[in-house]
Design an enzyme around this catalytic site. Sequence first.
Site, mmCIF file in Angstrom:
data_model
loop_
_atom_site.group_PDB
_atom_site.id
_atom_site.type_symbol
_atom_site.label_atom_id
_atom_site.label_comp_id
_atom_site.label_asym_id
_atom_site.label_seq_id
_atom_site.Cartn_x
_atom_site.Cartn_y
_atom_site.Cartn_z
ATOM 1 N N SER A 1 46.046 59.076 24.510
ATOM 2 C CA SER A 1 46.743 59.839 25.546
ATOM 3 C C SER A 1 46.673 61.320 25.187
ATOM 4 O O SER A 1 46.750 61.688 24.017
ATOM 5 C CB SER A 1 48.208 59.390 25.607
ATOM 6 O OG SER A 1 49.017 60.410 26.163
ATOM 7 N N GLU B 1 41.493 47.835 31.767
ATOM 8 C CA GLU B 1 42.092 48.343 33.005
ATOM 9 C C GLU B 1 41.020 48.783 33.996
ATOM 10 O O GLU B 1 41.151 48.575 35.205
ATOM 11 C CB GLU B 1 43.039 49.496 32.687
ATOM 12 C CG GLU B 1 44.249 49.034 31.900
ATOM 13 C CD GLU B 1 45.029 50.205 31.324
ATOM 14 O OE1 GLU B 1 46.076 50.530 31.888
ATOM 15 O OE2 GLU B 1 44.582 50.790 30.323
ATOM 16 N N LYS C 1 49.620 56.784 21.302
ATOM 17 C CA LYS C 1 49.052 55.776 22.202
ATOM 18 C C LYS C 1 47.658 55.314 21.808
ATOM 19 O O LYS C 1 46.817 56.083 21.374
ATOM 20 C CB LYS C 1 48.987 56.332 23.626
ATOM 21 C CG LYS C 1 50.338 56.606 24.225
ATOM 22 C CD LYS C 1 51.057 55.344 24.645
ATOM 23 C CE LYS C 1 50.563 54.911 26.010
ATOM 24 N NZ LYS C 1 51.193 53.633 26.385
ATOM 25 N N SER D 1 18.109 58.725 53.158
ATOM 26 C CA SER D 1 18.667 57.683 52.289
ATOM 27 C C SER D 1 18.094 57.666 50.874
ATOM 28 O O SER D 1 18.406 56.773 50.087
ATOM 29 C CB SER D 1 18.445 56.309 52.928
ATOM 30 O OG SER D 1 17.061 56.071 53.099
ATOM 31 N N HIS E 1 53.090 30.599 35.339
ATOM 32 C CA HIS E 1 54.040 31.576 35.916
ATOM 33 C C HIS E 1 54.344 32.694 34.921
ATOM 34 O O HIS E 1 55.416 33.303 34.975
ATOM 35 C CB HIS E 1 55.351 30.915 36.348
ATOM 36 C CG HIS E 1 55.161 29.669 37.148
ATOM 37 N ND1 HIS E 1 55.079 29.654 38.516
ATOM 38 C CD2 HIS E 1 54.975 28.373 36.751
ATOM 39 C CE1 HIS E 1 54.886 28.420 38.951
ATOM 40 N NE2 HIS E 1 54.803 27.613 37.886
HETATM 41 N N1 ARG Z 1 16.071 53.461 55.491
HETATM 42 C C1 ARG Z 1 16.019 52.317 56.326
HETATM 43 C C2 ARG Z 1 16.864 51.184 55.768
HETATM 44 O O1 ARG Z 1 17.236 51.254 54.669
HETATM 45 C C3 ARG Z 1 14.639 51.806 56.477
HETATM 46 C C4 ARG Z 1 13.876 52.602 57.427
HETATM 47 C C5 ARG Z 1 13.861 51.997 58.742
HETATM 48 N N2 ARG Z 1 14.046 53.073 59.664
HETATM 49 C C6 ARG Z 1 13.819 52.973 60.962
HETATM 50 N N3 ARG Z 1 14.042 54.028 61.643
HETATM 51 N N4 ARG Z 1 13.394 51.883 61.525
HETATM 52 O O2 ARG Z 1 17.151 50.227 56.451
#
Ligand code: ARG
Length: 458
Positions: A279, A292, A285, A24, A158
Amino acid sequence: MAKKLWGGRFKKEMHPALKCFSYSLAADKELFQAEILVNRAWARMLAKTGIITGAEAREIVRGLAAVEKDFEGRDLFAYASRYEDIHTLIQSELEKRAGKVAKKLHTGRSRNDLVVTSTRIYLREKISVICYEIRRLQRALVSAADRAADLIIPGMTHLRKAQPVLLAHHLLAYVEMTEEDTMRFRDALKRVNVLPIGSAALAGSALPIDQKFLAKELGFAKISGNSMTAVSDRGFLAEFLAGLSILWMHLSRLAEDFILWNSEAFGYVELDDAFATGSSLMPQKKNPDVFELVRGRAGTIFGYLQAILTVQKGLPLSYNRDLQEDKPGVFDAVNKTTIALEILALTVGSVTWHKKAIARAVADDTLFATDILEYLVRKKVPFSEAHAAVGEAVRYAADSARSLRELSLKEWKNFSPRIGADVYDLFDPKASLCGKQTVGSTHPVRVRQQLEFWKKSL
Ligand code: ARG
């Protein structure tokens, strides 16, 4: 290959596909600053409670400062395939700089309580950035309203011409809406600013973790009263994204008004060249893409609200990895919001008004039909009788292709004998505005008071 925070129980390396799937850092790199803060406070707390020595804490804090200095401003995305998450990155880099003592830092906590602590610190900071950017947009709206001075446009219902209003009144409507948005965020902060760490994985810790000290160090107003709530509830993120969605709902309406005013059909507004686009095919344009994109991105933000609700729906207590899905939407929403508010402030702040087009639009006697109705009511004609009389007059004038003021007094009297020669005084946008008596109306004095109020309070 960087070490995991949890390798002991495992004989095999993680499959590369699972790394790809579960890592992550690409998202939670946004938590870098917050995480350094938490780590520093945590090390000090561990020393204060005697879990580690003061000297060890100082070494850790020094190491964290080195990590912070080395990584600040760097795009951590480059490390996304090497480290599982932001916690692992900082831990590993700290070990490189501070050595063995770094292994004591994670004492008494889990990534479950750590990640949500960092997220709350991050959000606290971003909420104040967003409120600041809302203020900038509000100031731009107020100064646009000021510059619009006494320009009168046909107010619409409206999307049909209804009654004359001051352009400034229309613009200030958005100042009021976004002020409510700010109030919502300030209130949400109360739910954000609660310390979760000390909850450990879910049950709390058997070590003498000093949460009061941590709350004070990290500026939290409260300590979570339930460790399971602390690690598993993301209600505060749902609330934030709900507030953000309402803000974007308002921004998309503001955008739409400017798109309409910029269309040839209205022609009220001219965008500054620096905030318009062209454009690739049609040389003539000049398009309102800023507005937008704002209108379009509102949809993305609403989607993130849906996502955070659905991720938590029916999720058993306490922490589940599903909760990792809470962050990418929040980060993207925060980034999209700050830039959108900034660009809107700049764009709105640089428009000019086409006074002739606005004057043409407001030169329509049907805009005064309600004024004539209220004139008759003041002359004691029952409301619905007056309503019918004016309605018939409007139709009669339209049938004979004339404007209302072109009807003779004799013709007017056919619709209501109470109509006198003073009815012709009503065919004046300024008179229409000045007739308004209620709080919050478009009466020029009221609007001026509002303008002064906002100028002072923003
Ligand atoms: N990356 C996880 C989260 O964002 C946090 C880590 C917790 N991971 C775990 N295996 N308990 O929630």
